[in-house]
Design a protein around this motif. Structure first.
Motif, PDB file in Angstrom:
ATOM      1  N   GLY A  13       0.806  -1.208   0.000  1.00 41.25           N
ATOM      2  CA  GLY A  13       0.000   0.000   0.000  1.00 41.25           C
ATOM      3  C   GLY A  13       0.841   1.261   0.000  1.00 41.25           C
ATOM      4  N   PHE A  14       2.133   1.109  -0.319  1.00 36.97           N
ATOM      5  CA  PHE A  14       3.029   2.256  -0.243  1.00 36.97           C
ATOM      6  C   PHE A  14       3.662   2.549  -1.597  1.00 36.97           C
ATOM      7  N   PHE A  22      -2.716   5.639   0.472  1.00 31.89           N
ATOM      8  CA  PHE A  22      -4.039   5.881   1.043  1.00 31.89           C
ATOM      9  C   PHE A  22      -4.055   7.064   2.010  1.00 31.89           C
ATOM     10  N   GLY A  23      -2.935   7.745   2.163  1.00 32.95           N
ATOM     11  CA  GLY A  23      -2.883   8.811   3.142  1.00 32.95           C
ATOM     12  C   GLY A  23      -2.681   8.263   4.549  1.00 32.95           C
ATOM     13  N   ASP A  24      -3.158   8.981   5.539  1.00 31.96           N
ATOM     14  CA  ASP A  24      -2.978   8.584   6.936  1.00 31.96           C
ATOM     15  C   ASP A  24      -3.816   7.350   7.238  1.00 31.96           C
ATOM     16  N   ILE A  58      -2.252  -9.411  10.618  1.00 35.58           N
ATOM     17  CA  ILE A  58      -1.720  -8.764   9.421  1.00 35.58           C
ATOM     18  C   ILE A  58      -2.762  -7.774   8.919  1.00 35.58           C
ATOM     19  N   LEU A  59      -2.331  -6.539   8.667  1.00 37.49           N
ATOM     20  CA  LEU A  59      -3.158  -5.560   7.973  1.00 37.49           C
ATOM     21  C   LEU A  59      -2.726  -5.580   6.513  1.00 37.49           C
ATOM     22  N   SER A  60      -3.569  -6.144   5.652  1.00 35.07           N
ATOM     23  CA  SER A  60      -3.243  -6.307   4.237  1.00 35.07           C
ATOM     24  C   SER A  60      -3.797  -5.124   3.456  1.00 35.07           C
ATOM     25  N   LEU A  61      -2.897  -4.296   2.935  1.00 36.07           N
ATOM     26  CA  LEU A  61      -3.311  -3.065   2.263  1.00 36.07           C
ATOM     27  C   LEU A  61      -3.581  -3.261   0.780  1.00 36.07           C
ATOM     28  N   GLY A  62      -3.094  -4.362   0.212  1.00 35.45           N
ATOM     29  CA  GLY A  62      -3.250  -4.587  -1.218  1.00 35.45           C
ATOM     30  C   GLY A  62      -3.968  -5.885  -1.499  1.00 35.45           C
ATOM     31  N   HIS A  63      -3.410  -6.671  -2.410  1.00 35.98           N
ATOM     32  CA  HIS A  63      -4.102  -7.875  -2.860  1.00 35.98           C
ATOM     33  C   HIS A  63      -3.209  -9.108  -2.766  1.00 35.98           C
ATOM     34  N   LEU A  64      -2.406  -9.175  -1.708  1.00 29.56           N
ATOM     35  CA  LEU A  64      -1.592 -10.365  -1.501  1.00 29.56           C
ATOM     36  C   LEU A  64      -2.487 -11.536  -1.112  1.00 29.56           C
ATOM     37  N   GLY A  65      -2.211 -12.696  -1.673  1.00 26.95           N
ATOM     38  CA  GLY A  65      -2.971 -13.885  -1.332  1.00 26.95           C
ATOM     39  C   GLY A  65      -2.487 -14.495  -0.032  1.00 26.95           C
ATOM     40  N   LEU A  66      -3.306 -15.378   0.522  1.00 27.82           N
ATOM     41  CA  LEU A  66      -2.916 -16.120   1.716  1.00 27.82           C
ATOM     42  C   LEU A  66      -3.574 -17.490   1.669  1.00 27.82           C
ATOM     43  N   THR A  67      -2.737 -18.530   1.704  1.00 28.69           N
ATOM     44  CA  THR A  67      -3.238 -19.898   1.632  1.00 28.69           C
ATOM     45  C   THR A  67      -3.374 -20.504   3.030  1.00 28.69           C
ATOM     46  N   ARG A  68      -4.152 -21.558   3.104  1.00 30.55           N
ATOM     47  CA  ARG A  68      -4.294 -22.278   4.370  1.00 30.55           C
ATOM     48  C   ARG A  68      -2.959 -22.852   4.819  1.00 30.55           C
TER      49      ARG A  68
END
Length: 340
Positions: A13-14, A22-24, A58-68
């Motif tokens: 997100g940076f 996204f700003g602040d 985790i704060l996910s700012l974009g579209h990273l995947g995450l598997t089981r």
């Protein structure tokens, strides 16, 4: 609450200069709540077990995947908070089975994304790009050449009658537009509440002057708009996509536009993103393209950040978050029971 509860914030997100796109984000609220947080190093496509290992959330700012499998190999992880509404690439049922809560921010996204869809629709209805170019190039003699179809009495077909789709329906009805919709849930009561008629996908394609895509991207909705769908649309109709780029077969869309089988398109999402610099969609006069950011107003980014951060604090302090994507995860959340 674990006094060393740690939150990792993804780097997607940076911007290259290190500032947030996204700003602040209001991350100081995590500190006030007694949580530790830090930025993760850049990752390519997925959150890996190694990247997840040190964190409770985790704060996910974009579209990273995450598997089981990755979550299973990171037993400390309790919560994935998505900044936004979409969660394609995240194995929500698999994470729930591992006791990992996944949250998103639908309330904050609903109105801004629906307004983005309306913005594209109106730009096409009034042929804004062509009229802008005519004025910018001093072609005042072309006044009146670019007459758009307008909206009064026209039909909007909404593909995906979730929260955003319902908001689109609420926005276009006062403009004098008829609303059709198709949705995998087939919720007739919801459609009636927003004045939409539930129809088949084929009928929606055939009768709509504007097709608006707000559906989630799933294996079953991938390339939902294909050559057959586009062939069924009216040659005077327009396509608007604010959902996900993968909902549309872009090769088929390019071919349909080139052949004049549809009148134009408004696209805030593409596949891939970013598109190739020589993609003809970027230079066609009958296409409006924006960089998957049309809804990013100041009120949008503030509301989404607040919702995501509040969800992290809720889970950290043992409370049930408002927008959990799979309620089963709340019943057997890792390390602590979440109470109402």
């Amino acid at each position: 609450m674990n006094p060393t509860y740690r939150v990792g914030v993804t780097a997607d997100g940076f911007l290259p200069d290190g500032t947030s796109r996204f700003g602040d984000l209001g991350l100081e609220r995590l500190t006030v709540a007694g949580l530790e947080w830090e930025y993760l190093p850049p990752l390519a496509h997925e959150l890996t077990a190694d990247a997840l290992a040190p964190y409770d959330a985790i704060l996910s700012l974009g579209h990273l995947g995450l598997t089981r499998d990755a979550a299973a190999a990171a037993p400390r992880l309790r919560h994935l908070a998505r900044y936004g509404a979409g969660y394609d690439g995240i194995d929500v049922p698999g994470l729930a089975a591992e006791g990992v809560v996944v949250t998103n921010t639908p309330d904050a996204v609903r109105r801004p994304l629906a307004l983005a869809a309306l913005t594209l629709l109106l730009a096409l209805a009034h042929r804004l790009p062509e009229n802008h170019r005519a004025a910018a190039e001093g072609r005042w003699a072309d006044r009146g050449r670019y007459r758009g179809p307008g909206v009064v009495g026209r039909t909007v077909g909404i593909v995906g009658l979730g929260s955003v789709g319902c908001e689109v329906a609420d926005l276009v009805r006062p403009l004098g537009m008829r609303v059709l919709a198709t949705d995998r849930r087939g919720d007739v009561a919801r459609a009636e509440r927003v004045g939409a008629e539930l129809v088949t996908l084929d009928r929606l394609a055939a009768e709509s002057d504007y097709v608006v895509l707000t559906a989630a991207l799933t294996p079953s909705s991938h390339h939902l708009v294909d050559a057959g769908f586009l062939a069924a649309m009216r040659p005077t109709a327009h396509l608007v996509n604010v959902g996900r780029g993968g909902l549309v077969d872009h090769d088929a869309l390019r071919a349909a536009l080139a052949a004049g089988r549809i009148a134009g398109a408004g696209l805030d999402v593409l596949d891939p993103e970013p598109p190739a610099p020589d993609d003809p969609l970027l230079t066609r006069e009958d296409v409006v393209v924006t960089p998957h950011a049309l809804c990013w107003t100041e009120d949008f980014t503030q509301a989404v950040a607040t919702s995501a951060v509040e969800a992290i604090v809720d889970v950290a302090q043992g409370r049930r978050p408002v927008h959990a994507l799979d309620a089963s995860a709340l019943r057997h959340a890792r390390h602590a029971r979440l109470v109402p």
